[in-house]
Design a protein around this motif. Structure first.
Motif, PDB file in Angstrom:
ATOM      1  N   LEU A 138       0.874  -1.143   0.190  1.00 24.35           N
ATOM      2  CA  LEU A 138       0.251   0.147   0.046  1.00 24.35           C
ATOM      3  C   LEU A 138       0.860   1.431   0.092  1.00 24.35           C
ATOM      4  O   LEU A 138       0.703   2.435  -0.548  1.00 24.35           O
ATOM      5  N   LYS A 139       1.935   1.095   0.534  1.00 24.65           N
ATOM      6  CA  LYS A 139       2.709   2.339   0.697  1.00 24.65           C
ATOM      7  C   LYS A 139       3.676   2.491  -0.739  1.00 24.65           C
ATOM      8  O   LYS A 139       3.850   3.744  -1.051  1.00 24.65           O
ATOM      9  N   ILE A 140       3.803   1.338  -1.203  1.00 29.26           N
ATOM     10  CA  ILE A 140       4.381   1.736  -2.580  1.00 29.26           C
ATOM     11  C   ILE A 140       3.386   2.336  -3.625  1.00 29.26           C
ATOM     12  O   ILE A 140       3.941   3.094  -4.384  1.00 29.26           O
ATOM     13  N   ILE A 141       2.434   1.815  -3.564  1.00 31.19           N
ATOM     14  CA  ILE A 141       1.282   2.424  -4.527  1.00 31.19           C
ATOM     15  C   ILE A 141       1.110   3.682  -4.143  1.00 31.19           C
ATOM     16  O   ILE A 141       0.927   4.569  -4.808  1.00 31.19           O
ATOM     17  N   ILE A 188      11.999   5.311  -4.312  1.00 25.85           N
ATOM     18  CA  ILE A 188      10.856   4.390  -3.375  1.00 25.85           C
ATOM     19  C   ILE A 188      11.394   4.021  -2.211  1.00 25.85           C
ATOM     20  O   ILE A 188      10.740   4.210  -1.202  1.00 25.85           O
ATOM     21  N   LEU A 189      12.613   3.629  -2.107  1.00 26.50           N
ATOM     22  CA  LEU A 189      13.183   3.056  -0.949  1.00 26.50           C
ATOM     23  C   LEU A 189      13.525   4.148   0.037  1.00 26.50           C
ATOM     24  O   LEU A 189      13.419   4.053   1.270  1.00 26.50           O
ATOM     25  N   ASN A 239      13.514  -6.384   0.178  1.00 25.38           N
ATOM     26  CA  ASN A 239      12.068  -6.891   0.581  1.00 25.38           C
ATOM     27  C   ASN A 239      11.299  -5.828  -0.236  1.00 25.38           C
ATOM     28  O   ASN A 239      10.168  -6.296  -0.862  1.00 25.38           O
ATOM     29  N   LEU A 240      12.078  -4.695  -0.665  1.00 20.10           N
ATOM     30  CA  LEU A 240      10.936  -3.834  -1.439  1.00 20.10           C
ATOM     31  C   LEU A 240      10.919  -4.385  -3.014  1.00 20.10           C
ATOM     32  O   LEU A 240      10.020  -4.371  -3.588  1.00 20.10           O
ATOM     33  N   GLN A 297      10.988  -7.375  -3.712  1.00 20.57           N
ATOM     34  CA  GLN A 297      10.300  -8.445  -3.714  1.00 20.57           C
ATOM     35  C   GLN A 297       8.719  -8.104  -3.918  1.00 20.57           C
ATOM     36  O   GLN A 297       7.888  -8.611  -4.707  1.00 20.57           O
ATOM     37  N   HIS A 298       8.290  -7.150  -3.244  1.00 18.76           N
ATOM     38  CA  HIS A 298       6.918  -6.561  -3.285  1.00 18.76           C
ATOM     39  C   HIS A 298       6.611  -5.923  -4.748  1.00 18.76           C
ATOM     40  O   HIS A 298       5.729  -5.850  -5.119  1.00 18.76           O
ATOM     41  N   LEU A 299       7.859  -5.025  -5.254  1.00 17.72           N
ATOM     42  CA  LEU A 299       7.579  -4.441  -6.605  1.00 17.72           C
ATOM     43  C   LEU A 299       7.262  -5.595  -7.607  1.00 17.72           C
ATOM     44  O   LEU A 299       6.578  -5.219  -8.554  1.00 17.72           O
ATOM     45  N   ASN A 300       7.860  -6.613  -7.504  1.00 20.51           N
ATOM     46  CA  ASN A 300       7.986  -7.754  -8.443  1.00 20.51           C
ATOM     47  C   ASN A 300       6.686  -8.465  -8.271  1.00 20.51           C
ATOM     48  O   ASN A 300       5.891  -8.621  -9.346  1.00 20.51           O
TER      49      ASN A 300
END
Length: 118
Positions: free
Chosen positions: A39-42, A55-56, A65-66, A68-71
């Motif tokens: 949700l934070k990435i979006i 983003i990081l 970890n970032l 992995q979530h982006l993927n």
């Protein structure tokens, strides 16, 4: 007395039952969005396209970890990505999912503010 369903999806033909796939896809999207980091990435990408480093800088997590979530979000077609040299840039691809996230987070924020008001 019968109670109304909590979630009612009305298909184009009001008399037809919604296809099972609609509920399955909705559940898939909710599972994808069940991680605060996603949700934070979006939220970060709503301001526009960013590379992984940008983003990081906004999200308190590790680079692996970032990534992995982006993927996961990319494979689910929620994000799009483009490689430019040695950097990968991400942007929102599925604006409907973003609208869903904004609506839910906005509702929760308003509920929280209302609860604080005496």
């Amino acid at each position: 007395m019968s109670s109304a369903p909590l979630l009612q999806i009305v298909p184009a033909d009001r008399h037809a039952e919604p296809p099972e796939q609609v509920f399955e896809r909705a559940a898939d999207i909710f599972r994808l969005m069940s991680t605060p980091v996603r949700l934070k990435i979006i939220s970060s990408l709503c301001a526009g396209e960013k590379n992984v480093s940008e983003i990081l800088a906004e999200i308190d997590t590790t680079q692996p970890n970032l990534s992995q979530h982006l993927n996961v979000l990319y494979r689910a077609e929620i994000l799009a990505r483009e490689r430019r040299g040695n950097q990968v840039f991400y942007r929102i691809h599925n604006h409907g999912v973003v609208a869903l996230c904004r609506t839910l987070c906005g509702m929760l924020s308003a509920d929280q503010q209302h609860a604080r008001t005496p």
